[in-house]
Design a protein around this motif. Structure first.
Motif, short mmCIF file in Angstrom:
data_model
loop_
_atom_site.label_atom_id
_atom_site.label_comp_id
_atom_site.label_asym_id
_atom_site.label_seq_id
_atom_site.Cartn_x
_atom_site.Cartn_y
_atom_site.Cartn_z
N GLU A 329 1.15 -12.65 -16.68
CA GLU A 329 1.26 -13.71 -17.67
C GLU A 329 2.32 -14.72 -17.28
O GLU A 329 3.39 -14.36 -16.78
N ILE A 330 2.03 -16.00 -17.49
CA ILE A 330 3.02 -17.04 -17.24
C ILE A 330 4.09 -16.98 -18.33
O ILE A 330 3.77 -17.03 -19.52
N VAL A 331 5.34 -16.88 -17.92
CA VAL A 331 6.45 -16.75 -18.87
C VAL A 331 7.06 -18.11 -19.17
O VAL A 331 7.18 -18.51 -20.33
N ARG A 332 7.44 -18.85 -18.12
CA ARG A 332 8.06 -20.16 -18.32
C ARG A 332 8.22 -20.86 -16.97
O ARG A 332 8.02 -20.26 -15.92
N LYS A 333 8.61 -22.12 -17.02
CA LYS A 333 8.96 -22.86 -15.82
C LYS A 333 10.42 -22.60 -15.48
O LYS A 333 11.26 -22.49 -16.38
N VAL A 334 10.72 -22.54 -14.16
CA VAL A 334 12.08 -22.26 -13.70
C VAL A 334 12.45 -23.28 -12.64
O VAL A 334 11.66 -23.53 -11.71
N PRO A 335 13.63 -23.92 -12.72
CA PRO A 335 14.08 -24.83 -11.66
C PRO A 335 14.23 -24.08 -10.33
O PRO A 335 14.60 -22.90 -10.31
N GLU A 336 13.97 -24.78 -9.23
CA GLU A 336 14.02 -24.13 -7.93
C GLU A 336 15.37 -23.48 -7.66
O GLU A 336 15.43 -22.39 -7.07
N ALA A 337 16.45 -24.10 -8.10
CA ALA A 337 17.78 -23.55 -7.85
C ALA A 337 18.00 -22.21 -8.55
O ALA A 337 18.93 -21.47 -8.21
N GLU A 338 17.15 -21.88 -9.51
CA GLU A 338 17.34 -20.66 -10.30
C GLU A 338 16.32 -19.57 -9.97
O GLU A 338 16.26 -18.55 -10.65
N PHE A 339 15.52 -19.78 -8.93
CA PHE A 339 14.47 -18.81 -8.61
C PHE A 339 15.03 -17.40 -8.39
O PHE A 339 14.59 -16.43 -9.00
N VAL A 340 15.99 -17.27 -7.48
CA VAL A 340 16.49 -15.94 -7.11
C VAL A 340 17.23 -15.29 -8.27
O VAL A 340 17.02 -14.11 -8.57
N SER A 341 18.08 -16.05 -8.94
CA SER A 341 18.82 -15.47 -10.06
C SER A 341 17.88 -15.05 -11.19
O SER A 341 18.12 -14.03 -11.86
N THR A 342 16.80 -15.80 -11.39
CA THR A 342 15.84 -15.44 -12.43
C THR A 342 15.11 -14.15 -12.08
O THR A 342 14.95 -13.25 -12.93
N LEU A 343 14.69 -14.03 -10.83
CA LEU A 343 14.03 -12.80 -10.41
C LEU A 343 14.98 -11.61 -10.49
O LEU A 343 14.59 -10.52 -10.93
#
Length: 352
Positions: A329-343
């Motif tokens: 499921e798509i959760v939300r949009k994430v800025p590129e700078a936050e990809f790793v921290s979000t994962l």
């Protein structure tokens, strides 16, 4: 399945053979005499997932260091011995959980017997190792060169020597840098013995060539049910050996656990730093060895969302941002700078 019927051999507090899980090994490249450096490297190997570690023991100082190293590590330690049988005895006296010898290069039956007697008294297994590069001249002449048949005959001759001395707590290792020769040798050997086998492609090369050779060779061997413990030999950082071994076992369905990272090969549609992202994510997921997940890192809006939905967790890249997808499921949009921290945040709070 050959490995289901091999003998069980205890190495420290771990066991191989008899259908037990295939254990991952590596070898330190520090001077064993340098206890601090060796322990630090073993701790890095432990953190990467190494389950048995081997150290070279060329002299008395290295043998004495085994005792102190053992106090500071959590995985079994194998002493690697060449030429001097006294070092095998000294390593066992100092607590080695297993020794690796080539009975052909430690100097005659009496010296082999001294090693075997010490191993028997302490119930320490012996790994009988034969490499294609050290094949005896008479076998090279018999088979018209270095061959799989010669390697197997050499190994079994040495095993019989130790069996004749009344000891059978053995592991066999036959290695070659020739991948297909190594595969054939293991196929021949597996049908002739029930001792557990230590499998690897020796001197396979640097990170790229070594991984390719090891992956092909180990896959062909392991997928036939042959092999009880493995080492991926690479010219590089020793932890890379462990990472590669884990991935080989997972890919073959021989091990569960750990996070598998999948990523697309990039193309002109990619608008994020996918190569850098994939490398950072692959390093980051090593912090979560107990999770059994697939994480997708995809580069564009064409195939990305669909591929990421097939994973447990993923990022599908857009232009400077991406979609966070979780359990399809798509959760939300994430800025590129936050990809790793979000994962990382998602993994830290993951619930099945």
């Amino acid at each position: 399945m050959y490995r289901d019927h091999t003998r069980v051999v205890k190495i420290g507090d771990r066991v191989i053979g008899g259908g037990n899980p295939i254990l991952i090994q590596s070898m330190t490249n520090t001077p064993t005499q340098d206890v601090k450096a060796t322990v630090e490297q073993i701790h890095r190997l432990e953190a990467a997932g190494c389950e048995i570690v081997r150290c070279t023991v060329p002299d008395e100082e290295a043998a004495r260091a085994i005792s102190e190293i053992k106090k500071q590590i959590r995985i079994p330690l194998v002493a690697d011995i060449h030429f001097d049988y006294k070092m095998a005895i000294a390593a066992m006296e100092n607590g080695a959980d297993k020794i690796r010898i080539n009975p052909g290069n430690i100097g005659g039956r009496e010296k082999v017997a001294a090693v075997v007697n010490e191993a028997r008294d302490r119930r320490i297994p012996i790994r009988v190792g034969v490499n294609s590069g050290s094949l005896e001249r008479n076998l090279v002449e018999k088979y018209g060169g270095v061959t799989a048949e010669g390697i197997v005959e050499s190994a079994l001759d040495k095993v019989r020597m130790i069996e004749d001395l009344g000891y059978q707590n053995l592991v066999i290792s036959i290695k070659s840098s020739d991948v297909m020769m190594c595969v054939k040798a293991h196929e021949l050997l597996a049908g002739k013995t029930d001792y557990p086998l230590h499998v690897g492609i020796t001197e396979s090369g640097t990170l790229i060539s070594g991984n390719i050779k090891s992956s092909i060779g180990l896959a062909l061997i392991l997928n036939q049910g042959i092999g009880d413990t493995i080492r991926v030999s690479l010219t590089g950082d020793v932890t890379e050996e462990v990472k590669s071994a884990k991935l080989i076992l997972r890919t073959l369905g021989l091990r569960r656990g750990g996070i598998e990272v999948v990523s697309c090969p990039t193309c002109g549609r990619t608008k994020i730093d996918l190569i850098g992202l994939a490398n950072r994510v692959e390093t980051m997921v090593g912090e979560f060895p107990d999770l059994n997940l697939k994480v997708a890192v995809m580069g564009c809006a064409v195939n990305g969302p669909g591929e990421a939905k097939e994973a447990d967790l993923g990022i599908a890249g857009g232009i400077g941002e991406g979609l966070l997808i979780k359990k399809g499921e798509i959760v939300r949009k994430v800025p590129e700078a936050e990809f790793v921290s979000t994962l990382r945040h998602e993994l830290e709070h993951w619930k099945d």
